[in-house]
Design a protein around this motif. Structure first.
Motif, PDB file in Angstrom:
ATOM      1  N   VAL A  21       0.862  -1.151   0.025  1.00  0.00           N
ATOM      2  CA  VAL A  21       0.158  -0.149  -0.017  1.00  0.00           C
ATOM      3  C   VAL A  21       0.847   1.080  -0.035  1.00  0.00           C
ATOM      4  O   VAL A  21       1.804   1.204   0.900  1.00  0.00           O
ATOM      5  CB  VAL A  21      -0.935  -0.013   1.256  1.00  0.00           C
ATOM      6  N   ASN A  22       0.795   2.119  -1.086  1.00  0.00           N
ATOM      7  CA  ASN A  22       1.402   3.291  -1.114  1.00  0.00           C
ATOM      8  C   ASN A  22       0.567   4.411  -0.698  1.00  0.00           C
ATOM      9  O   ASN A  22      -0.608   4.757  -1.128  1.00  0.00           O
ATOM     10  CB  ASN A  22       1.737   3.686  -2.563  1.00  0.00           C
ATOM     11  N   PRO A  23       0.768   5.147   0.452  1.00  0.00           N
ATOM     12  CA  PRO A  23      -0.173   6.014   1.210  1.00  0.00           C
ATOM     13  C   PRO A  23      -0.395   7.313   0.358  1.00  0.00           C
ATOM     14  O   PRO A  23      -1.288   7.962   0.580  1.00  0.00           O
ATOM     15  CB  PRO A  23       0.704   6.499   2.467  1.00  0.00           C
ATOM     16  N   ASP A  42      -8.951  -2.423   4.082  1.00  0.00           N
ATOM     17  CA  ASP A  42      -9.510  -1.340   4.955  1.00  0.00           C
ATOM     18  C   ASP A  42      -9.150   0.168   4.212  1.00  0.00           C
ATOM     19  O   ASP A  42      -9.876   0.843   4.389  1.00  0.00           O
ATOM     20  CB  ASP A  42      -8.937  -1.071   6.256  1.00  0.00           C
ATOM     21  N   LYS A  43      -8.214   0.059   3.299  1.00  0.00           N
ATOM     22  CA  LYS A  43      -7.694   1.378   2.950  1.00  0.00           C
ATOM     23  C   LYS A  43      -8.159   1.683   1.472  1.00  0.00           C
ATOM     24  O   LYS A  43      -7.891   2.731   0.870  1.00  0.00           O
ATOM     25  CB  LYS A  43      -6.113   1.184   2.906  1.00  0.00           C
ATOM     26  N   ILE A  44      -9.034   0.752   0.768  1.00  0.00           N
ATOM     27  CA  ILE A  44      -9.210   0.920  -0.575  1.00  0.00           C
ATOM     28  C   ILE A  44     -11.090   1.612  -0.369  1.00  0.00           C
ATOM     29  O   ILE A  44     -11.407   1.299   0.586  1.00  0.00           O
ATOM     30  CB  ILE A  44      -9.290  -0.314  -1.153  1.00  0.00           C
ATOM     31  N   ASP A  45     -11.160   1.807  -1.796  1.00  0.00           N
ATOM     32  CA  ASP A  45     -12.692   2.322  -1.855  1.00  0.00           C
ATOM     33  C   ASP A  45     -13.360   0.773  -2.066  1.00  0.00           C
ATOM     34  O   ASP A  45     -13.438   0.226  -3.246  1.00  0.00           O
ATOM     35  CB  ASP A  45     -12.984   3.087  -3.278  1.00  0.00           C
ATOM     36  N   GLN A  46     -14.078   0.270  -1.019  1.00  0.00           N
ATOM     37  CA  GLN A  46     -14.565  -1.109  -1.066  1.00  0.00           C
ATOM     38  C   GLN A  46     -15.704  -1.208  -2.073  1.00  0.00           C
ATOM     39  O   GLN A  46     -16.022  -2.306  -2.717  1.00  0.00           O
ATOM     40  CB  GLN A  46     -14.962  -1.586   0.169  1.00  0.00           C
TER      41      GLN A  46
END
Length: 148
Positions: A3-5, A45-49
Motif C-alpha cells: 500500500v502506497n499511502p 480497509d484502505k481501499i474504496d470497497q
C-alpha cells in the motif's frame, strides 16, 4: 500488493481489482471467493470497497459484453491480448460504461497507470489507445465537450 499511502483509496481499489480479475481470468475463481480473499488482505480497509466490489462483481458476470466494446479497436487477435491487459481493458471499459460520474480522462489515466504497474513494458500505450476509442464510442458528449 504494498500500500502506497500517496495513492487514493480508489486507485488502491483498482489495483486490487486488477489482481482479482487476473486471478479470475487465469483460474476462473468466482467473484465471491475473490472478494473473500481481498477482504483478508490488510490493505482492504484502505481501499474504496464499493468500487472494488462493484467492479469485480460486474466484470466477472459481464466479461463478454465488456469485451465487445473494445474488441473492434484491437490490432491483434483477442486471444493474443495478455490476461493482465485484458483485465485492465475490462476494468477501464466497465468504468467508462458503468460509472459516468468518473471523468473519462480519469478512467483512462488510471488504466494507463495500472498497465505501467502490472502490464508489459509498453502496454500502457496500447491500453491508452484502445480505451480512448471506447470513450469516443460511449462518452461522445463528454469527449466532445472536453475537446472544445
Amino acid at each position: 500488493m504494498k500500500v502506497n499511502p500517496n495513492l487514493s483509496h480508489r486507485t488502491l481499489a483498482r489495483q486490487l481489482a486488477i489482481q482479482s480479475l487476473y486471478q479470475h481470468e487465469i483460474a476462473g475463481t468466482p467473484w465471491i471467493e475473490l472478494e473473500r480473499q481481498a477482504m483478508e488482505r490488510p490493505e482492504f480497509d484502505k481501499i474504496d470497497q464499493n468500487l472494488y466490489r462493484n467492479a469485480v462483481r460486474y466484470i466477472t458476470a459481464h466479461r463478454d459484453e465488456l469485451d465487445a466494446f473494445y474488441k473492434p479497436y484491437l490490432d491483434r487477435a483477442f486471444s493474443l491480448i495478455d490476461p493482465i491487459e485484458r483485465s485492465i481493458l475490462r476494468l477501464g471499459t466497465w468504468e467508462l460504461t458503468q460509472t459516468p460520474e468518473v471523468p473519462y480522462r480519469t478512467v483512462i489515466d488510471e488504466a494507463v497507470e495500472l498497465a505501467k504497474d502490472f502490464g508489459a513494458e509498453e502496454s500502457y500505450k496500447y491500453i491508452n489507445a484502445v480505451l480512448d476509442k471506447v470513450a469516443e464510442q460511449v462518452r461522445q458528449a463528454e469527449k466532445a465537450a472536453s475537446n472544445h
